[in-house]
Design a protein around this motif. Structure first.
Motif, PDB file in Angstrom:
ATOM      1  N   ALA A 154       0.813  -1.212   0.000  1.00  0.00           N
ATOM      2  CA  ALA A 154       0.000   0.000   0.000  1.00  0.00           C
ATOM      3  C   ALA A 154       0.852   1.271   0.000  1.00  0.00           C
ATOM      4  N   TRP A 155       2.173   1.120   0.067  1.00  0.00           N
ATOM      5  CA  TRP A 155       3.044   2.279   0.175  1.00  0.00           C
ATOM      6  C   TRP A 155       3.928   2.412  -1.057  1.00  0.00           C
ATOM      7  N   THR A 156       4.280   3.663  -1.352  1.00  0.00           N
ATOM      8  CA  THR A 156       5.172   3.948  -2.476  1.00  0.00           C
ATOM      9  C   THR A 156       6.294   4.861  -2.003  1.00  0.00           C
ATOM     10  N   GLU A 157       7.482   4.608  -2.509  1.00  0.00           N
ATOM     11  CA  GLU A 157       8.620   5.467  -2.203  1.00  0.00           C
ATOM     12  C   GLU A 157       9.051   6.136  -3.501  1.00  0.00           C
ATOM     13  N   MET A 158       9.027   7.459  -3.530  1.00  0.00           N
ATOM     14  CA  MET A 158       9.322   8.186  -4.763  1.00  0.00           C
ATOM     15  C   MET A 158      10.564   9.053  -4.586  1.00  0.00           C
ATOM     16  N   ASP A 159      11.448   8.958  -5.550  1.00  0.00           N
ATOM     17  CA  ASP A 159      12.702   9.707  -5.498  1.00  0.00           C
ATOM     18  C   ASP A 159      12.456  11.159  -5.894  1.00  0.00           C
ATOM     19  N   ILE A 160      12.792  12.096  -4.990  1.00  0.00           N
ATOM     20  CA  ILE A 160      12.636  13.522  -5.304  1.00  0.00           C
ATOM     21  C   ILE A 160      13.970  14.260  -5.095  1.00  0.00           C
ATOM     22  N   THR A 161      15.064  13.533  -5.240  1.00  0.00           N
ATOM     23  CA  THR A 161      16.390  14.119  -4.986  1.00  0.00           C
ATOM     24  C   THR A 161      16.628  15.362  -5.847  1.00  0.00           C
ATOM     25  N   GLN A 162      16.365  15.228  -7.147  1.00  0.00           N
ATOM     26  CA  GLN A 162      16.639  16.360  -8.051  1.00  0.00           C
ATOM     27  C   GLN A 162      15.786  17.565  -7.694  1.00  0.00           C
ATOM     28  N   HIS A 163      14.537  17.315  -7.361  1.00  0.00           N
ATOM     29  CA  HIS A 163      13.625  18.405  -7.006  1.00  0.00           C
ATOM     30  C   HIS A 163      14.173  19.178  -5.807  1.00  0.00           C
ATOM     31  N   ILE A 164      14.594  18.463  -4.782  1.00  0.00           N
ATOM     32  CA  ILE A 164      15.099  19.123  -3.573  1.00  0.00           C
ATOM     33  C   ILE A 164      16.411  19.835  -3.864  1.00  0.00           C
ATOM     34  N   ARG A 165      17.286  19.176  -4.610  1.00  0.00           N
ATOM     35  CA  ARG A 165      18.581  19.805  -4.919  1.00  0.00           C
ATOM     36  C   ARG A 165      18.399  21.092  -5.719  1.00  0.00           C
ATOM     37  N   GLN A 166      17.547  21.032  -6.725  1.00  0.00           N
ATOM     38  CA  GLN A 166      17.399  22.185  -7.622  1.00  0.00           C
ATOM     39  C   GLN A 166      16.607  23.321  -6.982  1.00  0.00           C
ATOM     40  N   ARG A 167      15.575  22.970  -6.266  1.00  0.00           N
ATOM     41  CA  ARG A 167      14.660  24.013  -5.785  1.00  0.00           C
ATOM     42  C   ARG A 167      14.997  24.531  -4.388  1.00  0.00           C
ATOM     43  N   LEU A 168      15.558  23.675  -3.547  1.00  0.00           N
ATOM     44  CA  LEU A 168      15.616  24.030  -2.134  1.00  0.00           C
ATOM     45  C   LEU A 168      16.985  23.971  -1.476  1.00  0.00           C
ATOM     46  N   TRP A 169      17.806  23.035  -1.910  1.00  0.00           N
ATOM     47  CA  TRP A 169      18.949  22.667  -1.071  1.00  0.00           C
ATOM     48  C   TRP A 169      19.927  23.811  -0.840  1.00  0.00           C
TER      49      TRP A 169
END
Lengths: 244, 125
Positions: A154-169
């Motif tokens: 019932a669970w999903t793990e989604m990679d958002i590494t690029q999103h965090i690096r580009q937008r926030l990090w």
């Protein structure tokens, strides 16, 4: 602040990494243990058991790929009014300030893609929150992870590494990752006002940040040449006489 | 002559070496995070085995002790030149990390591998 036993800390405390960490991250003893229950805790306990043995020794064959994993729960949970079969929650995840010592290697968002509410099975997904953009999607890297997962079906793990690096990090100051958790009722079902407040957002969505320690150092000491050591071991008294 | 002088000088050092059981070695030691006052922060493991090094350092620091050059010289200085310079001490040589599962003050859950938390072998330095 750390609790018992009280230790007289010297003035140069910030140079002691473990003590500094205790001061910064440990909850005060009198506050007691922060309550973290449910799936996030179970997930991290399982991650721990896979990565270390009962004595805390890291396993040789661990697949975690990082030396530190932080599970972050959402700060706020704003549920929008019902819009047809859609149910939307806006979730804010606080990201701590950057520490030079730790390098972000991976970031994933874990969520229930199937949610059971009031006898309905809802299909859910997560997307980045962007103002006035209802069809916003994660970039291509935001795909569902194909790595071996600790999660049930019932669970999903989604990679958002690029999103965090580009937008926030690399942002300075307070950084917050804002996501939308969107669920849809089955198409043929009657549209009912389902109540979110029976479902804790912490138990349906959480963020995992994987870091590596970039300051690992192995202090190697150059020893005497082997011949000299053997010589000293074989006839120490001779060496002493020569020195004298 | 040299031999007799040597035995005079070496007298205290032989005491330092002591019996076999008092030699510098690794001693297993276990403590609970509750005893350290950290059980409100650390979820797993419950027990921690830091171990410790204790015992006398031998007069001649042999190969197996992994002593650095400086320790060998300091041992000679203590032995031959000036006994106010202390002999090398028995201290940890190799360490291994420990993995901890923690709850932070803000409620985040942290898995972290801490380096150099468990003494695995000892040296004289």
């Amino acid at each position: 602040k750390v609790g018992q036993p009280s230790i007289a800390l010297p003035a140069e405390v910030p140079t002691l990494p473990l003590i500094l960490e205790l001061l910064e991250e440990a909850p005060a003893k009198q506050q007691g243990k922060p309550q973290v229950l449910g799936h996030p805790l179970r997930y991290m306990l399982e991650l721990y058991q896979r990565s270390a043995d009962a004595h805390g020794h890291p396993r040789e064959n661990r697949t975690i790929g990082a030396t530190m994993v932080r599970l972050v729960k959402p700060l706020t949970n704003v549920a929008r009014p019902l819009r047809g079969p859609w149910h939307i929650q806006t979730l804010d995840f606080p990201l701590r300030s950057n520490r030079v010592k730790y390098q972000l290697v991976r970031a994933t968002v874990v969520y229930r893609h199937q949610l059971h509410l009031s006898h309905f099975n809802l299909s859910c997904y997560v997307e980045p929150w962007v103002q006035k953009s209802p069809t916003n999607q994660f970039p291509s890297s935001g795909r569902v992870s194909s790595k071996p997962s600790l999660l049930s079906k019932a669970w999903t793990e989604m990679d958002i590494t690029q999103h965090i690096r580009q937008r926030l990090w690399n942002h300075k100051g307070r950084r917050v990752l804002r996501l939308r958790f969107v669920c849809q009722q089955p198409k043929d079902s009657e549209v009912l006002e389902l109540r979110w407040h029976g479902t804790s957002s912490l138990d349906t969505v959480f963020l995992l940040l994987y870091f590596n320690d970039t300051h690992k150092s192995g202090q190697k000491t150059k020893l005497l040449p082997r011949g000299l050591e053997e010589f000293m071991e074989r006839d120490a008294s001779l060496l002493l006489r020569r020195v004298r | 002559q040299a031999g007799s002088m040597g035995s005079e000088v070496l007298g205290p050092s032989r005491e330092r070496e002591g019996p076999e059981s008092n030699q510098c070695s690794l001693h297993p030691f276990q403590v609970s995070f509750h005893q350290l006052g950290w059980d409100h922060w650390i979820i797993a493991p419950h027990l921690y085995t830091p171990n410790y090094c204790k015992g006398a350092c031998p007069r001649v620091l042999r190969y197996g002790l992994n002593s650095p050059n400086h320790a060998i010289i300091q041992s000679l200085v203590n032995e031959l030149v000036d006994q106010s310079v202390p002999p090398p001490s028995c201290v940890p040589y190799k360490y291994v990390p420990i993995s901890l599962l923690l709850i932070e003050a803000n409620g985040s859950i942290l898995y972290k591998e801490y380096e150099n938390m468990i003494a695995q072998s000892c040296t004289c330095r």
